[in-house]
Design an enzyme around this catalytic site. Sequence first.
Site, PDB file in Angstrom:
ATOM      1  N   GLU A  89       0.748  -1.268  -0.039  1.00  0.00           N
ATOM      2  CA  GLU A  89      -0.046   0.000  -0.013  1.00  0.00           C
ATOM      3  C   GLU A  89       0.812   1.364   0.065  1.00  0.00           C
ATOM      4  O   GLU A  89       0.121   2.375   0.184  1.00  0.00           O
ATOM      5  CB  GLU A  89      -0.877   0.129   1.331  1.00  0.00           C
ATOM      6  CG  GLU A  89      -1.854  -1.045   1.259  1.00  0.00           C
ATOM      7  CD  GLU A  89      -2.811  -1.084   2.283  1.00  0.00           C
ATOM      8  OE1 GLU A  89      -2.800  -0.354   3.477  1.00  0.00           O
ATOM      9  OE2 GLU A  89      -3.393  -2.069   2.734  1.00  0.00           O
ATOM     10  N   HIS A  92       6.850   2.095  -0.864  1.00  0.00           N
ATOM     11  CA  HIS A  92       8.190   1.176  -0.736  1.00  0.00           C
ATOM     12  C   HIS A  92       8.272   0.413  -2.143  1.00  0.00           C
ATOM     13  O   HIS A  92       9.594   0.050  -2.198  1.00  0.00           O
ATOM     14  CB  HIS A  92       8.182   0.213   0.686  1.00  0.00           C
ATOM     15  CG  HIS A  92       9.343  -0.307   0.839  1.00  0.00           C
ATOM     16  ND1 HIS A  92      10.353   0.342   1.327  1.00  0.00           N
ATOM     17  CD2 HIS A  92       9.269  -1.544   1.219  1.00  0.00           C
ATOM     18  CE1 HIS A  92      11.426  -0.636   1.549  1.00  0.00           C
ATOM     19  NE2 HIS A  92      10.662  -1.696   1.747  1.00  0.00           N
TER      20      HIS A  92
END
Length: 154
Positions: A89, A92
């Site tokens: 989400e 990253h």
Amino acid sequence: MFGADKGKADRMDGHKLSIGIVQARFNEGITNALAHACRAELLDLGVQEKDIDLVRVPGALEIPVALQALAERNRYDALIALGCIIRGETYHFELVANESGAGVSRVALDYQIPIANAILTTQDEAQALARQDDKGRDAARVAVEMANLLDELS
């Protein structure tokens, strides 16, 4: 012309090759399957078990530095990067995918060694599971073919 008489099939002989593999442990079930498929294909292509080295690292970001350490040994004809990055989400995913890919490419160019990049980057686990066996085998074939091609060109 280099390799004019050599076809792809001639470049798929791994009998004289030494291959180093770096496998990320993150998403270990998938990376273990990648490694199993890759090793099996290397053996099918004639690479000897004694000429296959496997190094495990925590995750995809650690793969390039381990590849660099292997490249510095000057004993491998090709290297293979195995990992799995599944979108989450946050941003990253992009960071890890971009930086690990750039690092793999840099090591290949800096050391003039072929590196088969089989770091999966998928939207979800189902996509990774669907690709793990084929991409493991593909990485082995790319490593063997490119090692033989670079040998021809040198």
